[in-house]
Every structure is written in structure tokens, then in C-alpha cells.
Design a protein around this motif. Structure first.
Motif, short mmCIF file in Angstrom:
data_model
loop_
_atom_site.label_atom_id
_atom_site.label_comp_id
_atom_site.label_asym_id
_atom_site.label_seq_id
_atom_site.Cartn_x
_atom_site.Cartn_y
_atom_site.Cartn_z
N PRO A 199 0.83 -1.21 0.00
CA PRO A 199 0.00 0.00 0.00
C PRO A 199 0.86 1.25 0.00
N PRO A 200 0.31 2.39 -0.44
CA PRO A 200 1.15 3.59 -0.67
C PRO A 200 1.83 4.13 0.58
N VAL A 201 1.12 4.25 1.70
CA VAL A 201 1.72 4.84 2.90
C VAL A 201 2.85 3.95 3.43
N THR A 202 2.64 2.65 3.44
CA THR A 202 3.69 1.74 3.88
C THR A 202 4.90 1.82 2.97
N ARG A 203 4.66 1.89 1.67
CA ARG A 203 5.77 1.97 0.72
C ARG A 203 6.58 3.26 0.92
N ILE A 204 5.89 4.38 1.11
CA ILE A 204 6.58 5.67 1.30
C ILE A 204 7.39 5.65 2.60
N ALA A 205 6.82 5.11 3.67
CA ALA A 205 7.53 5.04 4.95
C ALA A 205 8.79 4.18 4.84
N LEU A 206 8.71 3.07 4.12
CA LEU A 206 9.87 2.21 3.94
C LEU A 206 10.96 2.93 3.14
N ILE A 207 10.58 3.64 2.09
CA ILE A 207 11.56 4.36 1.28
C ILE A 207 12.26 5.44 2.11
N ILE A 208 11.49 6.19 2.90
CA ILE A 208 12.09 7.24 3.74
C ILE A 208 13.01 6.62 4.78
N LEU A 209 12.60 5.50 5.38
CA LEU A 209 13.44 4.84 6.37
C LEU A 209 14.78 4.42 5.77
N LEU A 210 14.75 3.76 4.63
CA LEU A 210 15.99 3.30 4.01
C LEU A 210 16.86 4.47 3.56
N ALA A 211 16.24 5.51 2.96
CA ALA A 211 17.01 6.64 2.45
C ALA A 211 17.69 7.40 3.59
N GLN A 212 16.94 7.71 4.66
CA GLN A 212 17.52 8.47 5.76
C GLN A 212 18.56 7.67 6.53
N SER A 213 18.34 6.37 6.69
CA SER A 213 19.30 5.55 7.41
C SER A 213 20.61 5.42 6.64
N VAL A 214 20.51 5.24 5.32
CA VAL A 214 21.72 5.16 4.49
C VAL A 214 22.45 6.50 4.48
N LEU A 215 21.69 7.61 4.40
CA LEU A 215 22.31 8.93 4.44
C LEU A 215 23.02 9.17 5.77
N SER A 216 22.39 8.78 6.87
CA SER A 216 23.01 8.94 8.18
C SER A 216 24.29 8.11 8.29
N ALA A 217 24.26 6.87 7.79
CA ALA A 217 25.45 6.03 7.84
C ALA A 217 26.58 6.62 7.00
#
Length: 378
Positions: free
Chosen positions: A8-26
Motif C-alpha cells: 500500500p502507498p503509505v507503507t511503501r513511502i515510509a519504507l523508502i524514507i526509512l531506508l534513504a535516511q538511514s543510508v544517508l546517516s550512515a
């Protein structure tokens, strides 16, 4: 072609933000890493002393994980829990739930750390990083406790059976233990506690009730007044009276301060499944979904019993059936069974094996509407 992942769209967007921000932080921490310095990113994660000029961090910090272990758990939680809740509620309701259970625990944790600094005058409290999906993870556990309160989870091949409402407190205990290790910061325990209280309060008093699909009326009811979702249900039986007494006094005080509104008669009727009202929670106790689930569980159990009975009767009839006459006379043998008895015994053993293996066809349901395995009291 690889299978398409249907999210579903909200779950997909949350997963993308989680992965993008975590990789950027690392990546940032990797580039700035030194042996004698602790790296903080105040514009991506919430740090009380440094992040006030970056107000968006009160929301975005929830979807930032600092190591691969917590990132894996967060991704699995969002993938399975978010997908389930978005389909059970709706994309809009899940988005509201994610915002509330992310923003408010971060604000409360921020205030707690500032208060600890004011009391102790230790600057380290204002430099603690507030980040991670811990508020979302415990909020999902609370939401599952509302949707399937009578279900149990069996662990270690039946050695331990726990109802779903037991998991939020177990999760808080696990976070408290991990806070003693470098894996989690001291703010994680505050995030878990505030996430539990905020998510329960939102679902108990403020979340909109979905109208029945068979009704053309619009819903104006909010919250969940069912007894199975009272806050005392999350605690073991011996301490429930104490929790009930304290929560009742707190609720009456909030009502007197006009911060909470008592449940109306319509809310209570909905929670009890009164058929004179046309509103229901999706999956809430007493609703149409819970009733259908209960009936499916009972039908499954009845079908399993009939299968046992049918296979047992078939085995009995095969054992008592007369042996058909043989075309050729049997060859006598000094030892061992005759030729005619071998097919009969083989057929009997096969039928008996079928009767013994019938229980594996459908399995057993974990639905337990009348009681639970770990409750010590009524």
C-alpha cells in the motif's frame, strides 16, 4: 520475471524514507568518523541541545536507524505491520496514526531529557540522540492488541503461549535491557513508554470508528470503549486492580480538566456489538469482522472433528469388511501370513495411517474468545 511486491502507498513511502535516511546517516557518520569523537547529525536526528533550529527533526528522526540490526527490524516491522494496518484501516488512517505515534513520543522524550538536565545539570542529557522506530514498533503492537485481542501466539513448540496484549510490556522490558548495551541510547526506553501511552490513548479515545459497510450513514463516533482494550488488559492479572484504580482516577481528573470526554452510549453500544447501532470498529471486539472470524474458527474446528470421525469410520468399515473370494486357491505356507491376508492388512494399515494423519490437514486455530492461556485472574 521477479514477483512484484504489492505494498500500500503509505507503507511503501515510509519504507523508502526509512531506508534513504538511514543510508544517508550512515554515509555522513562514515565520512566524519574519528577514533575520539562522537558524531551527531542534528539536522537529521533529534538532539535536544542542537536540533531546535531544525524543527522537522521532531518527525523525521523516527525513520532513522543507526545500525544494520535495528534497521532490519524496523524494515520488517513497517513491511508487515504497516501493510496489515493500512489494509485494515485505510491509507489515510494509517498516515494519521504514524504521524501521531512519531511526533508526540519524540516531543515527550525531548521534554523529559530537558527536565532531567534541569534537575541534574548534566549536559549529557541534552546531547542524547532521539531516533529510531521504537515508538512505531510498540504502537503497532498496541494496534494489534486492539484488532485481535483474543488471539494467542505459541512459542517454543507450545512451551509458552501469550495473548497479543502481553507483547507491548514485553517489548518495553526488552528495550530496557538493550539500553544497557551500546545498541540503544538512554532515550529509547522513554520512546517505548511514551509510544505505548500515546498509541493506546489515540486508539482508545480519538481514532475514528469506521461505519458498517451495510449502512449508508456516516460515522461520527471515535475511540474504542470495549473492555478488552482497557489499559489494565495489558498487565498481568495480579496487578490489574491496581492499574484499573489508577487509570480510573487519572481519567476522571482529565475529564474534570476537560481534556478527555467520557464515552457516549453509542460508543459503548458499538463496543458491545449492539445490533441496534450500525457502526463498528474494523476488527474491534464485537464487530462484524470479529464475529466472522469467530465463526470461521468454530467452523474450522467442526470440520476438523468431522474429518477425524469420517476417517475413523472408514478404517473401521475396512477392517470389518469380508474378504472377497480368491480366484486361485491359496498356496499353503508353513510360516507367515497367507496371500489373501497381505492385501487386507496393507489396506487396513493404510487406512489407519490416514486416520492418524487426518489432524494435520487443517491444524488447530489459535482463536480463544472465552479465555486465554496466560491469564491468572478473571
Amino acid at each position: 520475471m521477479p514477483p512484484r511486491i504489492n505494498l500500500p502507498p503509505v507503507t511503501r513511502i515510509a519504507l523508502i524514507i526509512l531506508l534513504a535516511q538511514s543510508v544517508l546517516s550512515a554515509a555522513i557518520r562514515y565520512r566524519q568518523w574519528t577514533a575520539d569523537s562522537e558524531i551527531v547529525i542534528p539536522y537529521l536526528t533529534l538532539i535536544p541541545q542542537l536540533s531546535l533550529v531544525y524543527p522537522w527533526t521532531f518527525l523525521t528522526t523516527t525513520l532513522v536507524e543507526s545500525n544494520i540490526f535495528t534497521l532490519s527490524i524496523a524494515a520488517l516491522t513497517l513491511y508487515h505491520g504497516g501493510r496489515y494496518l493500512e489494509r485494515a484501516w485505510s491509507s489515510r488512517e494509517l498516515a494519521k496514526f504514524l504521524v501521531v505515534t512519531s511526533l508526540l513520543p519524540n516531543l515527550l522524550c525531548f521534554g523529559t531529557l530537558v527536565l532531567l538536565f534541569a534537575l541534574t545539570r548534566h549536559e549529557r542529557w541534552t546531547l542524547v540522540t532521539i531516533a529510531g522506530t521504537i515508538p512505531l514498533q510498540i504502537s503497532f503492537l498496541v494496534a494489534f492488541s486492539q484488532l485481535v485481542p483474543a488471539h494467542t501466539v505459541t512459542l517454543f513448540r507450545g512451551l509458552l503461549s501469550l495473548r497479543v496484549p502481553r507483547f507491548p510490556l514485553l517489548y518495553i522490558g526488552l528495550v530496557a535491557l538493550l539500553c544497557l548495551t551500546p545498541m540503544l541510547t538512554s532515550a529509547s526506553l522513554f520512546l517505548a513508554i511514551y509510544g505505548f501511552l500515546v498509541s493506546w490513548t489515540y486508539l482508545r479515545f480519538y481514532k475514528a470508528v469506521f461505519p458498517d459497510l451495510d449502512s449508508s450513514q456516516s460515522s461520527s463516533l471515535r475511540g474504542d470503549a470495549s473492555e478488552t482494550f482497557a489499559i489494565a488488559e495489558f498487565f498481568p492479572g495480579p496487578v490489574r486492580p491496581v492499574v484499573t484504580s489508577i487509570s480510573t482516577q487519572v481519567f476522571n481528573m482529565l475529564v474534570a480538566m476537560r481534556l478527555c470526554v467520557p464515552f457516549s452510549a453509542a460508543n459503548i453500544s458499538v463496543a458491545r456489538g449492539d445490533h441496534h447501532h450500525t457502526f463498528s470498529h474494523r476488527g474491534a471486539p464485537g464487530s462484524a469482522r470479529a464475529e466472522a472470524e469467530r465463526r470461521r474458527a468454530l467452523a474450522l474446528r467442526a470440520l476438523d472433528q468431522r474429518l477425524h470421525a469420517a476417517t475413523a469410520n472408514a478404517a473401521t468399515r475396512a477392517q470389518n469388511a469380508p474378504v472377497p473370494p480368491a480366484v486361485a486357491p491359496p498356496i499353503p505356507s508353513a510360516t507367515g501370513p497367507t496371500v489373501q491376508s497381505q492385501p487386507q492388512a496393507h489396506g487396513h494399515n493404510a487406512m489407519t495411517a490416514q486416520a492418524d494423519g487426518g489432524s494435520g490437514l487443517l491444524g488447530q486455530t489459535n482463536y480463544n474468545p472465552d479465555g486465554d492461556g496466560d491469564r491468572n485472574g478473571p
